[in-house]
Every structure is written in structure tokens, then in C-alpha cells.
Enzyme design. Structure first.
Site, PDB file in Angstrom:
ATOM      1  N   ARG A   1       0.831  -1.201   0.000  1.00 44.84           N
ATOM      2  CA  ARG A   1       0.000   0.000   0.000  1.00 44.84           C
ATOM      3  C   ARG A   1       0.868   1.254   0.000  1.00 44.84           C
ATOM      4  O   ARG A   1       0.577   2.231  -0.710  1.00 44.84           O
ATOM      5  CB  ARG A   1      -0.928  -0.016   1.215  1.00 44.84           C
ATOM      6  CG  ARG A   1      -2.032  -1.064   1.113  1.00 44.84           C
ATOM      7  CD  ARG A   1      -2.792  -1.193   2.417  1.00 44.84           C
ATOM      8  NE  ARG A   1      -3.908  -2.136   2.300  1.00 44.84           N
ATOM      9  CZ  ARG A   1      -4.347  -2.891   3.311  1.00 44.84           C
ATOM     10  NH1 ARG A   1      -3.763  -2.807   4.496  1.00 44.84           N
ATOM     11  NH2 ARG A   1      -5.360  -3.722   3.131  1.00 44.84           N
TER      12      ARG A   1
ATOM     13  N   CYS B   1       9.181  -9.839   2.591  1.00 45.57           N
ATOM     14  CA  CYS B   1       8.057  -9.063   3.107  1.00 45.57           C
ATOM     15  C   CYS B   1       8.293  -7.569   2.892  1.00 45.57           C
ATOM     16  O   CYS B   1       7.409  -6.757   3.059  1.00 45.57           O
ATOM     17  CB  CYS B   1       7.855  -9.366   4.586  1.00 45.57           C
ATOM     18  SG  CYS B   1       6.154  -9.329   5.114  1.00 45.57           S
TER      19      CYS B   1
END
Length: 352
Positions: A163, A273
């Protein structure tokens, strides 16, 4: 929508020790998802409900317990499933319910993704501080750009590099701070002046009956969702063929097809990640097919992105093909994105 052929499921209650133990995280959203799954399962096989065949086991995960650090710093999103996987492997539970976006693409040996449920809305939602809400909703109601609800230099509470990267790419002026926790925790922190806005999966808000808290819902063209976002997945021991057969009967074929494509994309990119990766697949009618009743009447359209967390690089590509080739489509798109992206994007500098 159905597959052309589906095996007839059954369960031999007499041969199984009941109740069946269902593992789940303990957050309100995880519990709603688990109970919705069990309701669907008992509707398919009412005798299981009458027998009181299920027992819920809430399992605390490292990802839930450690809220002060970004997931990338403590081991990645697999930390939302690690303890649940262990309970399943050790036979302390019989199956487990997950938000598919939190489930790693390579499961531990001996475990299998047995079932995917119908996808809820995959879009991301923007929630602004109460002082900004009235103006934000007026902008959206007037048909304005949803990102215009964010003031210049707004502080966004966010833990997702996906995001952040997409927002920074479109709005370099935005600032970010770490905001983790379950849905209500994040909304409480937002109201407490931690930041000016945050983002949540719209599916989670809808499942909790809190969709009215979304001030703007971003289209999947404006914000590519995480792979598996909005889909609930159920894992079992690979050798438990009877339970796998039962769960297959309530699986949503469309969810399985799009999830397979998105997870294959993620697997091919093999990012850490810290790597902003998005993947979203949907079905569209296959040219020349007038029927709309079976999966084979559609083709998969898969969109993928990779980016730098600071928004300085953004690459988006799309492929389309037959649902039965979902995994190959995902792998091919992942390879294509990787080939054109700077290698530093995929470096994992997480301290060991």
C-alpha cells in the site's frame, strides 16, 4: 458458477473422532471468518451441525502478539500462521481457517490448502481521521479522485509496503508511520490522532459489518490488492483425504482459480516481506462462449505489480488465459515482472 464435474463428498462420522477441532486466530475478524466457514460447511452437511461436530480453537500467533514492529522486521506475514501450522502438524487441531493473503505460498511439509471460499470484495478502503471525514465523503460523493480526500503531506498509518509503495507512487507528498493491530485497534489509534488516515481491506470491514467506516474505496485499478485478499482459505493435513474431500465440496471454483494465479505470481517473484508486490485476478467471459454457467466459459485476467517502497519505481503488467492454466499464468507474469524490475527490489536486508 460450478466446475463441469465435481466429486460427491461424504464424511464418515463413525470413523472420525468428533468434534473436529478448528484452528483460528483470535481476532474478531478471524472469528467471524471461521464461524462463517463452519456455517457454510454445516449447511452442506447438516448432520455435522446436529452432531455438534466442530470445536473452535483460538490460537495466538506471533504476528498478533508483536504489534510494535513491522512484520518484515520480525519474520514476515508467515508469523500469522506459524503457530497454527504447528498445531495442525502436531494433531492438536484438524483444520485451520486463514485469511489467504496472510498465508505463505509454500506451506510447511504435510499441510495442504484444501478449500478456498467465495471472495469478498478485494478492494482496499481508505479511512480518514474523523476531523477529515465530512470533506472526504463530499469529495467521493462528487465523483472526485479518492486520493484527493488526503490533505497535502498527510500522515498515513500503515504496515503494508504494497500500500505504501502504490500511494507514494501516486502521491509523493504523503508521509507514513507504522500502524498495526486488528481492525478496531487501528480505527481507535486513528481516532486518537496517531495519523490522518489508514487503509484496511474492505473485505474485513464488510465481514465485520463496518463497511460504513470506509471513507473511500479504491478501485483495483488504483490500488492493486494483495494476492488472496478477500479470500478465506482452509488448511488441513495433506494425508487427511476424507476431510479434504468434504472441504472440496464447499470450495468456490472461481476463488480457487484466481487464488492459484495470484499465489503463483507471488511465488515466482519470491519477494521478501519488504518487497511491494500486488496481484489481482478476475474472470471475464471467454470470447465466443455464450454460456456463463461453468468456469470454462471464462478466462482469467491477472494484473501484477512490483514497486519500490519509496514509490520511485513502479511496474505493472497483465496477462490473460484459461482458468485451468491459472498457475502457469501467475508464474509467467511473475517472471516477466522480475525480468524488468531492478534486482535491488527483491533483496532481503532483514537482520538475521
Amino acid at each position: 458458477m460450478k466446475r463441469r464435474a465435481m466429486g460427491r463428498a461424504h464424511v464418515s462420522e463413525a470413523r472420525r473422532a468428533l468434534p473436529l477441532r478448528v484452528g483460528t486466530r483470535g481476532s474478531p475478524l478471524a472469528l467471524v471468518q471461521t464461524r462463517t466457514f463452519l456455517t457454510r460447511l454445516t449447511r452442506f452437511c447438516p448432520i455435522l451441525r446436529d452432531l455438534g461436530a466442530f470445536q473452535e480453537h483460538q490460537i495466538s500467533t506471533t504476528g498478533d502478539r508483536v504489534q510494535s514492529r513491522a512484520l518484515a522486521e520480525i519474520g514476515g506475514k508467515g508469523l500469522f500462521a506459524k503457530e497454527i501450522h504447528e498445531a495442525l502438524i502436531e494433531g492438536r487441531i484438524d483444520f485451520a481457517v486463514h485469511s489467504l493473503k496472510d498465508l505463505e505460498t509454500k506451506l510447511p511439509h504435510g499441510l495442504a490448502l484444501a478449500c478456498t471460499l467465495k471472495r469478498e470484495d478485494a478492494r482496499d478502503a481508505l479511512i480518514v481521521h474523523p476531523r477529515l471525514r465530512e470533506k472526504a465523503r463530499a469529495i467521493v460523493a462528487a465523483g472526485g479522485d479518492p486520493l484527493d480526500v488526503l490533505p497535502q503531506n498527510a500522515m498515513i498509518g500503515c504496515a503494508s509496503v504494497r500500500r505504501q509503495a502504490q500511494l507514494r507512487y501516486k502521491r509523493p507528498d504523503l508521509r507514513f508511520c507504522l500502524l498495526r493491530g486488528n481492525v478496531q485497534t487501528r480505527l481507535d489509534k486513528l481516532a486518537g490522532d496517531t495519523c490522518d488516515a489508514t487503509m484496511l481491506a474492505y473485505a474485513g470491514l464488510k465481514r465485520l459489518g463496518m463497511e460504513d467506516r470506509a471513507d473511500a474505496v479504491l478501485s483495483t485499478d488504483d490500488m492493486i490488492p494483495a494476492a488472496g485478499q478477500g479470500i478465506v482459505g482452509v488448511t488441513v493435513r495433506s494425508a487427511d483425504t476424507e476431510l479434504k474431500e468434504l472441504l472440496l465440496a464447499i470450495e468456490d471454483p472461481e476463488a480457487r482459480a484466481v487464488a492459484t494465479a495470484e499465489r503463483a505470481l507471488l511465488d515466482a517473484l519470491d519477494g521478501s516481506c519488504r518487497t511491494p508486490i500486488g496481484g489481482y485476478a478476475r474472470l471475464r467471459p471467454r470470447p465466443g462462449h455464450t454460456s456463463r454457467t461453468v468456469l470454462e466459459d471464462y478466462e482469467i485476467v491477472l494484473t501484477g505489480i512490483v514497486a519500490r517502497e519509496d514509490g520511485s519505481f513502479y511496474l505493472q503488467k497483465e496477462v490473460a488465459g484459461a482458468p485451468e492454466d491459472a498457475e502457469q499464468l501467475g508464474l509467467a507474469l511473475g517472471d516477466a515482472l522480475r525480468a524488468e524490475a531492478p534486482e535491488d527490489i527483491f533483496l532481503d536486508d532483514t537482520p538475521v
